[in-house]
Design an enzyme around this catalytic site. Structure first.
Site, PDB file in Angstrom:
ATOM      1  N   VAL A   1      12.348  65.272 130.662  1.00 36.73           N
ATOM      2  CA  VAL A   1      13.448  65.839 131.438  1.00 36.73           C
ATOM      3  C   VAL A   1      12.833  66.586 132.618  1.00 36.73           C
ATOM      4  O   VAL A   1      11.898  67.376 132.446  1.00 36.73           O
ATOM      5  CB  VAL A   1      14.302  66.813 130.597  1.00 36.73           C
ATOM      6  CG1 VAL A   1      15.472  67.342 131.424  1.00 36.73           C
ATOM      7  CG2 VAL A   1      14.805  66.127 129.333  1.00 36.73           C
ATOM      8  N   CYS A   2      13.334  66.315 133.829  1.00 37.70           N
ATOM      9  CA  CYS A   2      12.874  67.015 135.015  1.00 37.70           C
ATOM     10  C   CYS A   2      11.347  66.899 135.164  1.00 37.70           C
ATOM     11  O   CYS A   2      10.788  65.812 135.061  1.00 37.70           O
ATOM     12  CB  CYS A   2      13.356  68.462 134.955  1.00 37.70           C
ATOM     13  SG  CYS A   2      13.297  69.364 136.509  1.00 37.70           S
ATOM     14  N   THR A   3      10.660  68.011 135.369  1.00 34.61           N
ATOM     15  CA  THR A   3       9.218  67.962 135.595  1.00 34.61           C
ATOM     16  C   THR A   3       8.421  67.763 134.311  1.00 34.61           C
ATOM     17  O   THR A   3       7.188  67.791 134.340  1.00 34.61           O
ATOM     18  CB  THR A   3       8.733  69.240 136.304  1.00 34.61           C
ATOM     19  OG1 THR A   3       9.135  70.389 135.553  1.00 34.61           O
ATOM     20  CG2 THR A   3       9.293  69.318 137.711  1.00 34.61           C
TER      21      THR A   3
ATOM     22  N   THR B   1      11.412  62.001 138.460  1.00 35.67           N
ATOM     23  CA  THR B   1      11.410  63.413 138.102  1.00 35.67           C
ATOM     24  C   THR B   1      12.327  64.129 139.088  1.00 35.67           C
ATOM     25  O   THR B   1      13.025  63.484 139.873  1.00 35.67           O
ATOM     26  CB  THR B   1       9.981  63.994 138.126  1.00 35.67           C
ATOM     27  OG1 THR B   1      10.017  65.345 137.617  1.00 35.67           O
ATOM     28  CG2 THR B   1       9.392  64.013 139.531  1.00 35.67           C
TER      29      THR B   1
END
Length: 319
Positions: free
Chosen positions: A104-106, A124
């Protein structure tokens, strides 16, 4: 379906929403169909972690405790900027064992540092896509989608896109109705297609500084089927058409026409994805007027006609 263990990896300065958003989706599925998922959280040595917002999370166990994770979820946050070598080592060893590896995300940066994204397509948070591509040239970074699936590895964009990806995984496991029920409970859209842009029309454009222009932005979003010509919108903002067009572009970063196009396309896509309404009805509701006008807009922007778009993103049947 046999019970699947979903393990969330915790670390200091993790983004709390990256954890709790997807976790709530899987928990909702477990409540709907008991015995479907076993949800666990773990950190190095099993110690509590402090999130980037200051919230303290107490894990269920240590990462090294015996546990075969079907779905391993790696969130992002400030803690990915200088990854803990011990955490990276654990991911390098245990990541390949999971049947589904999710970031998730970074969190994608942690997977990349561990070598788990080499030769794969990934995404990302938009603000870190350039860094991911620069630091890890063996990763094919796509900055546009809200999530990307490449084999058993799935990466998602910023923060709430983790919810979108979790919903897609639940839909894959249990079917559309379960995922839709969870989405309704969480008051979020069930957005299956991973190739939806990270930026919606409202996010891609800056919010205007002046209230009349902000009112116009809201009006466009809420009334895509209205008369949205520059002249009509200028009247609503109490400005001359020329002044309005210039001010709108200056304050939002795009022309009124471009903003209207994005809103209408986004509205039509959502109706195609989440309703059984006919193309003609959707074209009217989205402000295109005719199916042919909507078809031209879809082909120009997405490379696919509305009927093909709907067919391509038809919900996957439950396994």
């Amino acid at each position: 379906m046999a019970q699947r263990t979903v393990l969330f990896v915790l670390f200091d300065a993790v983004q709390s929403l990256d954890v709790t958003g997807p976790l709530e989706v899987f928990m909702g599925a477990e409540q709907h169909a008991p015995g479907t998922y076993r949800i666990r959280t773990a950190s190095l040595d099993g110690v509590p972690v402090r999130t980037s917002s200051g919230l303290t999370l107490v894990p269920d166990q240590a990462l090294d405790d015996p546990l075969d994770a079907h779905t391993l979820v790696v969130p992002g946050g400030q803690g990915t900027r200088t990854p803990d070598p011990a955490l990276v080592g654990w991911l390098r060893e245990h990541g390949p064992r999971a049947e589904r590896l999710v970031s998730v995300c970074t969190g994608a940066i942690l997977l990349a540092v561990a070598g788990l994204l080499d030769g794969r397509r990934a995404t990302t948070h938009w603000a870190y896509c350039d860094k991911l591509a620069r630091d890890h040239p063996d990763v094919e970074v796509d900055p546009d989608p809200i999530y990307v699936r490449d084999g058993h590895v799935a990466t998602s964009a910023g923060v709430t896109s983790g919810i979108d990806l979790a919903l897609a995984l639940v839909e894959e496991d249990l079917g559309r109705e379960v995922a839709l029920g969870i989405a309704r409970h969480l008051v979020v859209f069930l957005r299956r297609p991973g190739n939806q842009a990270q930026f919606s029309a409202q996010l891609a454009a800056q919010t205007a500084q002046r209230e009349p222009l902000r009112d116009v932005q809201r009006w466009i979003t809420e009334h895509p089927d209205a008369d949205l010509t520059v002249e009509s919108l200028a009247t609503r903002a109490s400005l001359s058409p020329r002044h309005f067009a210039r001010a709108f572009q200056t304050e939002t970063g795009m022309t009124p026409g471009r903003y209207v196009d994005r809103v209408r396309l986004e509205h039509a896509r959502r109706l195609l994805e989440d309703t059984s309404d006919g193309v003609e009805e959707i074209s009217r509701a989205s402000g295109y007027g005719t199916p042919e006008a909507m078809r031209r807009a879809f082909v120009r922007a997405l490379g696919a006609a509305p009927a093909e778009y709907r067919r391509r993103f038809r919900p996957a049947p439950a396994r």
